[in-house]
Design a protein around this motif. Structure first.
Motif, mmCIF file in Angstrom:
data_model
loop_
_atom_site.group_PDB
_atom_site.id
_atom_site.type_symbol
_atom_site.label_atom_id
_atom_site.label_comp_id
_atom_site.label_asym_id
_atom_site.label_seq_id
_atom_site.Cartn_x
_atom_site.Cartn_y
_atom_site.Cartn_z
ATOM 1 N N MET A 1 0.998 -1.244 -0.145
ATOM 2 C CA MET A 1 -0.136 0.014 0.124
ATOM 3 C C MET A 1 1.059 1.303 0.183
ATOM 4 O O MET A 1 1.776 1.442 0.995
ATOM 5 C CB MET A 1 -0.851 -0.060 1.195
ATOM 6 C CG MET A 1 -1.738 1.216 1.253
ATOM 7 S SD MET A 1 -3.351 0.943 2.324
ATOM 8 C CE MET A 1 -2.973 2.095 3.545
ATOM 9 N N LYS A 2 0.750 2.127 -1.107
ATOM 10 C CA LYS A 2 1.495 3.236 -0.903
ATOM 11 C C LYS A 2 1.117 4.458 0.085
ATOM 12 O O LYS A 2 -0.074 4.371 0.499
ATOM 13 C CB LYS A 2 1.569 4.105 -2.286
ATOM 14 C CG LYS A 2 0.086 4.560 -2.774
ATOM 15 C CD LYS A 2 0.234 5.035 -4.344
ATOM 16 C CE LYS A 2 -1.216 5.390 -4.927
ATOM 17 N NZ LYS A 2 -1.040 5.813 -6.157
ATOM 18 N N PRO A 3 1.957 4.975 0.576
ATOM 19 C CA PRO A 3 1.683 5.917 1.695
ATOM 20 C C PRO A 3 0.800 7.076 1.185
ATOM 21 O O PRO A 3 1.214 7.753 -0.002
ATOM 22 C CB PRO A 3 3.174 6.632 2.130
ATOM 23 C CG PRO A 3 4.145 5.559 1.510
ATOM 24 C CD PRO A 3 3.671 4.953 0.499
ATOM 25 N N LYS A 4 -0.002 7.774 2.057
ATOM 26 C CA LYS A 4 -0.857 8.767 1.935
ATOM 27 C C LYS A 4 -0.258 9.974 2.444
ATOM 28 O O LYS A 4 -0.114 10.173 3.753
ATOM 29 C CB LYS A 4 -2.227 8.489 2.469
ATOM 30 C CG LYS A 4 -3.076 9.790 2.407
ATOM 31 C CD LYS A 4 -3.773 10.119 1.032
ATOM 32 C CE LYS A 4 -4.813 11.174 1.396
ATOM 33 N NZ LYS A 4 -4.942 12.109 0.491
ATOM 34 N N ALA B 1 8.997 11.227 -4.482
ATOM 35 C CA ALA B 1 7.886 10.575 -5.447
ATOM 36 C C ALA B 1 8.420 9.885 -6.730
ATOM 37 O O ALA B 1 7.800 8.946 -7.526
ATOM 38 C CB ALA B 1 6.835 11.427 -5.680
ATOM 39 N N GLN C 1 11.081 8.001 -6.926
ATOM 40 C CA GLN C 1 11.527 6.942 -6.578
ATOM 41 C C GLN C 1 10.712 5.848 -6.036
ATOM 42 O O GLN C 1 10.461 4.690 -6.083
ATOM 43 C CB GLN C 1 12.696 7.023 -5.517
ATOM 44 C CG GLN C 1 13.955 7.963 -6.087
ATOM 45 C CD GLN C 1 14.931 8.190 -5.084
ATOM 46 O OE1 GLN C 1 14.596 8.051 -3.817
ATOM 47 N NE2 GLN C 1 15.887 8.765 -5.543
ATOM 48 N N LEU C 2 9.530 6.438 -5.178
ATOM 49 C CA LEU C 2 8.646 5.758 -4.675
ATOM 50 C C LEU C 2 7.294 6.090 -5.048
ATOM 51 O O LEU C 2 7.027 7.231 -5.307
ATOM 52 C CB LEU C 2 8.869 5.721 -2.957
ATOM 53 C CG LEU C 2 10.098 5.463 -2.508
ATOM 54 C CD1 LEU C 2 10.036 5.841 -1.023
ATOM 55 C CD2 LEU C 2 10.439 3.970 -2.640
ATOM 56 N N SER C 3 6.281 5.072 -5.010
ATOM 57 C CA SER C 3 5.043 5.416 -5.305
ATOM 58 C C SER C 3 4.275 6.122 -4.106
ATOM 59 O O SER C 3 4.222 5.573 -3.056
ATOM 60 C CB SER C 3 4.025 4.146 -5.480
ATOM 61 O OG SER C 3 2.690 4.518 -6.038
ATOM 62 N N LEU C 4 3.735 7.465 -4.208
ATOM 63 C CA LEU C 4 3.174 8.090 -3.094
ATOM 64 C C LEU C 4 1.651 8.730 -3.502
ATOM 65 O O LEU C 4 1.721 8.790 -4.740
ATOM 66 C CB LEU C 4 3.917 9.576 -2.687
ATOM 67 C CG LEU C 4 5.500 8.967 -2.247
ATOM 68 C CD1 LEU C 4 6.163 10.170 -2.230
ATOM 69 C CD2 LEU C 4 5.608 8.377 -1.058
ATOM 70 N N ASP C 5 0.933 8.860 -2.475
ATOM 71 C CA ASP C 5 -0.418 9.474 -2.753
ATOM 72 C C ASP C 5 -0.594 10.664 -2.142
ATOM 73 O O ASP C 5 -0.264 10.850 -1.029
ATOM 74 C CB ASP C 5 -1.618 8.736 -2.235
ATOM 75 C CG ASP C 5 -3.096 9.110 -2.586
ATOM 76 O OD1 ASP C 5 -2.979 9.961 -3.442
ATOM 77 O OD2 ASP C 5 -3.717 8.595 -2.205
ATOM 78 N N ASN D 1 0.163 9.400 6.326
ATOM 79 C CA ASN D 1 -0.968 8.319 6.692
ATOM 80 C C ASN D 1 -1.897 8.763 8.016
ATOM 81 O O ASN D 1 -2.168 8.261 8.911
ATOM 82 C CB ASN D 1 -0.529 6.929 7.102
ATOM 83 C CG ASN D 1 0.028 6.609 5.794
ATOM 84 O OD1 ASN D 1 -0.292 6.504 4.624
ATOM 85 N ND2 ASN D 1 1.124 5.494 6.134
#
Length: 75
Positions: free
Chosen positions: A1-4, A27, A29-33, A59
């Motif tokens: 689950m990607k961080p919110k 963002a 490099q990593l999937s972020l919301d 989160n």
């Protein structure tokens, strides 16, 4: 689950722009919301945060205020 991530900020704020840049680096490099919230759009947010911005929640928990580096955020 990607961080919110929720970034409370305002327009024409140099610290807000710096924090957005650090978030952007991570963002890539990593999937972020990411949700950006302009506190000037709601009176209750102006009262809650005042001049203590930017504030970044991850989160639903307050994680950083004023400054964060990409390295700190990636951790």
């Amino acid at each position: 689950m990607k961080p919110k991530l929720t970034l409370y900020m305002r327009r024409d704020c140099c610290l807000c722009e710096e924090m957005k840049e650090a978030i952007g680096e991570v963002a890539r490099q990593l999937s972020l919301d990411l949700e950006e919230v302009d506190i000037d759009g709601a009176a209750e947010l102006r009262v809650k945060f005042g001049d203590e911005i930017p504030v970044l929640f991850i989160n639903g928990r307050k994680a950083f205020k004023y400054r964060v580096t990409a390295k700190q955020l990636a951790k």
